[in-house]
Design an enzyme around this catalytic site. Sequence first.
Site, mmCIF file in Angstrom:
data_model
loop_
_atom_site.group_PDB
_atom_site.id
_atom_site.type_symbol
_atom_site.label_atom_id
_atom_site.label_comp_id
_atom_site.label_asym_id
_atom_site.label_seq_id
_atom_site.Cartn_x
_atom_site.Cartn_y
_atom_site.Cartn_z
ATOM 1 C CE1 TYR A 11 59.713 -98.204 52.740
ATOM 2 C CE2 TYR A 11 59.069 -96.292 54.038
ATOM 3 C CZ TYR A 11 59.772 -96.882 52.871
ATOM 4 O OH TYR A 11 60.011 -95.842 51.956
ATOM 5 C CG HIS A 15 63.334 -95.595 55.475
ATOM 6 N ND1 HIS A 15 62.702 -96.723 54.909
ATOM 7 C CD2 HIS A 15 63.632 -94.910 54.326
ATOM 8 C CE1 HIS A 15 62.756 -96.891 53.507
ATOM 9 N NE2 HIS A 15 63.361 -95.717 53.135
ATOM 10 C CE1 TYR A 34 62.744 -89.675 49.431
ATOM 11 C CE2 TYR A 34 64.785 -90.576 49.867
ATOM 12 C CZ TYR A 34 63.510 -90.787 49.296
ATOM 13 O OH TYR A 34 63.059 -92.130 48.958
ATOM 14 C CD1 TRP A 69 66.854 -98.479 49.873
ATOM 15 C CD2 TRP A 69 68.050 -98.781 51.950
ATOM 16 N NE1 TRP A 69 66.033 -98.050 51.003
ATOM 17 C CE2 TRP A 69 66.756 -98.259 52.024
ATOM 18 C CE3 TRP A 69 68.949 -98.937 53.005
ATOM 19 C CZ2 TRP A 69 66.266 -97.941 53.423
ATOM 20 C CZ3 TRP A 69 68.449 -98.691 54.267
ATOM 21 C CH2 TRP A 69 67.175 -98.088 54.473
ATOM 22 C CD1 TRP A 70 66.115 -99.733 45.481
ATOM 23 C CD2 TRP A 70 66.550 -100.651 43.837
ATOM 24 N NE1 TRP A 70 66.003 -98.543 44.834
ATOM 25 C CE2 TRP A 70 66.431 -99.134 43.543
ATOM 26 C CE3 TRP A 70 66.940 -101.109 42.663
ATOM 27 C CZ2 TRP A 70 66.337 -98.424 42.506
ATOM 28 C CZ3 TRP A 70 67.256 -100.539 41.463
ATOM 29 C CH2 TRP A 70 67.042 -99.275 41.174
#
Length: 97
Positions: A11, A15, A34, A69-70
């Site tokens: 993950y 990112h 963010y 992206w999902w």
Amino acid sequence: MKLYPGRAAEYEKRHNALWPEMKELIHTCGGRNYSIFFDPETDVLFGYIEIEDEKRWEESANTVINRKWWDYMADIMETYPDNSPVSKDLELVFHLE
């Protein structure tokens, strides 16, 4: 949001290599400042983002790049059938500026 066990490193890797077009989408839709935090004991993720307009931000979910992206992230975290991350909004109980 919640990761599948043992998927935190992947993950973070994904990112850290966030697609330029995804960064652009976040900024274009009014997102800034963010951050995503991870609890290794529960595999829970907590995301914080400041947005300019809630409706504009919500509309970003239906863009091609966001859906892509999902799909890209679906193998490492809990998702709904459309591959959107399973998430829960938290209630604000305190704020100080």
